[in-house]
Scaffold this motif. Structure first.
Motif, PDB file in Angstrom:
ATOM      1  N   SER A 180      46.027  43.029  41.021  1.00 53.99           N
ATOM      2  CA  SER A 180      46.743  41.947  40.367  1.00 53.99           C
ATOM      3  C   SER A 180      47.649  42.500  39.284  1.00 53.99           C
TER       4      SER A 180
ATOM      5  N   TRP B  31      46.783  35.567  40.791  1.00 56.05           N
ATOM      6  CA  TRP B  31      46.292  34.204  41.041  1.00 56.05           C
ATOM      7  C   TRP B  31      45.658  33.713  39.742  1.00 56.05           C
TER       8      TRP B  31
ATOM      9  N   HIS C 233      41.682  49.709  40.333  1.00 53.34           N
ATOM     10  CA  HIS C 233      40.794  49.643  39.178  1.00 53.34           C
ATOM     11  C   HIS C 233      39.492  48.912  39.463  1.00 53.34           C
ATOM     12  N   ARG C 234      39.315  48.417  40.680  1.00 55.41           N
ATOM     13  CA  ARG C 234      38.088  47.691  40.985  1.00 55.41           C
ATOM     14  C   ARG C 234      37.559  48.146  42.342  1.00 55.41           C
TER      15      ARG C 234
HETATM   16  C1  LIG Z   1      40.853  31.275  42.526  1.00 59.01           C
HETATM   17  C2  LIG Z   1      41.136  32.309  41.483  1.00 59.01           C
HETATM   18  C3  LIG Z   1      41.508  31.918  40.215  1.00 59.01           C
HETATM   19  C4  LIG Z   1      41.755  32.847  39.209  1.00 59.01           C
HETATM   20  N1  LIG Z   1      42.139  32.424  37.978  1.00 59.01           N
HETATM   21  C5  LIG Z   1      42.381  33.325  37.005  1.00 59.01           C
HETATM   22  C6  LIG Z   1      42.833  32.908  35.732  1.00 59.01           C
HETATM   23  O1  LIG Z   1      43.064  31.723  35.477  1.00 59.01           O
HETATM   24  N2  LIG Z   1      43.005  33.850  34.777  1.00 59.01           N
HETATM   25  C7  LIG Z   1      42.762  35.176  35.021  1.00 59.01           C
HETATM   26  O2  LIG Z   1      42.928  35.991  34.110  1.00 59.01           O
HETATM   27  N3  LIG Z   1      42.369  35.605  36.250  1.00 59.01           N
HETATM   28  C8  LIG Z   1      42.178  34.716  37.241  1.00 59.01           C
HETATM   29  N4  LIG Z   1      41.766  35.144  38.472  1.00 59.01           N
HETATM   30  C9  LIG Z   1      41.512  36.584  38.696  1.00 59.01           C
HETATM   31  C10 LIG Z   1      42.771  37.404  38.916  1.00 59.01           C
HETATM   32  O3  LIG Z   1      43.615  36.779  39.874  1.00 59.01           O
HETATM   33  C11 LIG Z   1      42.449  38.832  39.393  1.00 59.01           C
HETATM   34  O4  LIG Z   1      41.831  38.789  40.644  1.00 59.01           O
HETATM   35  C12 LIG Z   1      41.560  39.575  38.414  1.00 59.01           C
HETATM   36  O5  LIG Z   1      42.267  39.750  37.210  1.00 59.01           O
HETATM   37  C13 LIG Z   1      41.109  40.940  38.928  1.00 59.01           C
HETATM   38  O6  LIG Z   1      42.204  41.760  39.220  1.00 59.01           O
HETATM   39  P1  LIG Z   1      42.353  42.415  40.675  1.00 59.01           P
HETATM   40  O7  LIG Z   1      42.727  41.272  41.600  1.00 59.01           O
HETATM   41  O8  LIG Z   1      43.452  43.441  40.529  1.00 59.01           O
HETATM   42  O9  LIG Z   1      41.063  43.040  41.038  1.00 59.01           O
HETATM   43  C14 LIG Z   1      41.584  34.220  39.490  1.00 59.01           C
HETATM   44  C15 LIG Z   1      41.229  34.620  40.788  1.00 59.01           C
HETATM   45  C16 LIG Z   1      41.006  33.684  41.771  1.00 59.01           C
HETATM   46  C17 LIG Z   1      40.641  34.122  43.164  1.00 59.01           C
END
Ligand SMILES: Cc1cc2nc3c(=O)[nH]c(=O)nc-3n(C[C@H](O)[C@H](O)[C@H](O)COP(=O)(O)O)c2cc1C
Length: 191
Positions: free
Chosen positions: A20, A137, A178-179
């Protein structure tokens, strides 16, 4: 391994590379590029082909209208309101993910329809990332508020699953994975 995978594993590579992007720059895919990625993202499994999803691209002032709706939903005033109002402006493009669910379907309960719509959003995130865009997201506590629904023109039976915040990847962004996922923690086998 099936025939398609024999030449490599591009989906796996894309999934392993995806991350992300909390910060993005002010460039974004145009609607034509978005449509080409959506044509692929919409290929996720869909029980009874209900097509229980749609997407709304918010650009320009639409993002400010969403900020106003978030403030209305939160009932905030002053500096806290202004901070919240600015949140949708963090990316040049927000792709709102809308689940269009039917209650009482004889074969497909609402949760399966939500799962399909969420699948589209996950796959679109992956495709955008693979195409070189920054994506994150996001949801938040007001995602189901009426004022927020009104900005998107949601009909009865439609609800938001959040927004894909999309923009350019900053030059100094880390692309390191990172994950890492320790698959052994997530799989059990029953014989
Ligand atoms: C349905 C959904 C809603 C999310 N809402 C938020 C949010 O409002 N704020 C936030 O910081 N991360 C949110 N996330 C998490 C990030 O999109 C992201 O997945 C997370 O920061 C981890 O990073 P990565 O995807 O690189 O592993 C959400 C993820 C999902 C699947």
């Amino acid at each position: 391994m099936n025939e398609k995978a024999a030449g490599g594993a591009p989906v796996r590579e894309a999934a392993l590379a995806r991350r992300s992007a909390p910060k993005v720059t002010d460039v974004s895919p145009d609607d034509a590029e978005l449509r080409s990625l959506i044509a692929a993202a919409g290929r996720v499994a869909d029980h009874a082909s209900l097509e229980p999803w749609r997407l709304v691209a918010l650009r320009g002032d639409a993002r400010a209208r969403l900020g106003d709706a978030l403030v209305e939903a939160a009932g905030l005033e002053g500096p806290d309101a202004e901070k919240l109002r600015g949140k949708p402006l963090r990316a040049p493009l927000l792709v709102a993910v809308v689940a269009r669910t039917q209650e009482g379907h004889p074969k497909v309960p609402v949760w399966e329809q939500d799962a399909m719509a969420a699948g589209v959003a996950h796959l679109l995130s992956l495709l955008l990332d693979e195409a070189g865009w920054g994506v994150m997201w996001r949801t938040g506590p007001h995602v189901r508020h009426d004022a927020v629904a009104a900005v998107h023109g949601l009909a009865p039976g439609e609800h938001l699953l959040g927004w894909l915040y999309v923009g350019g990847v900053p030059a100094d962004a880390s692309r390191d994975r990172h994950r890492p996922v320790d698959a052994s923690r997530f799989l059990t086998t029953l014989d």
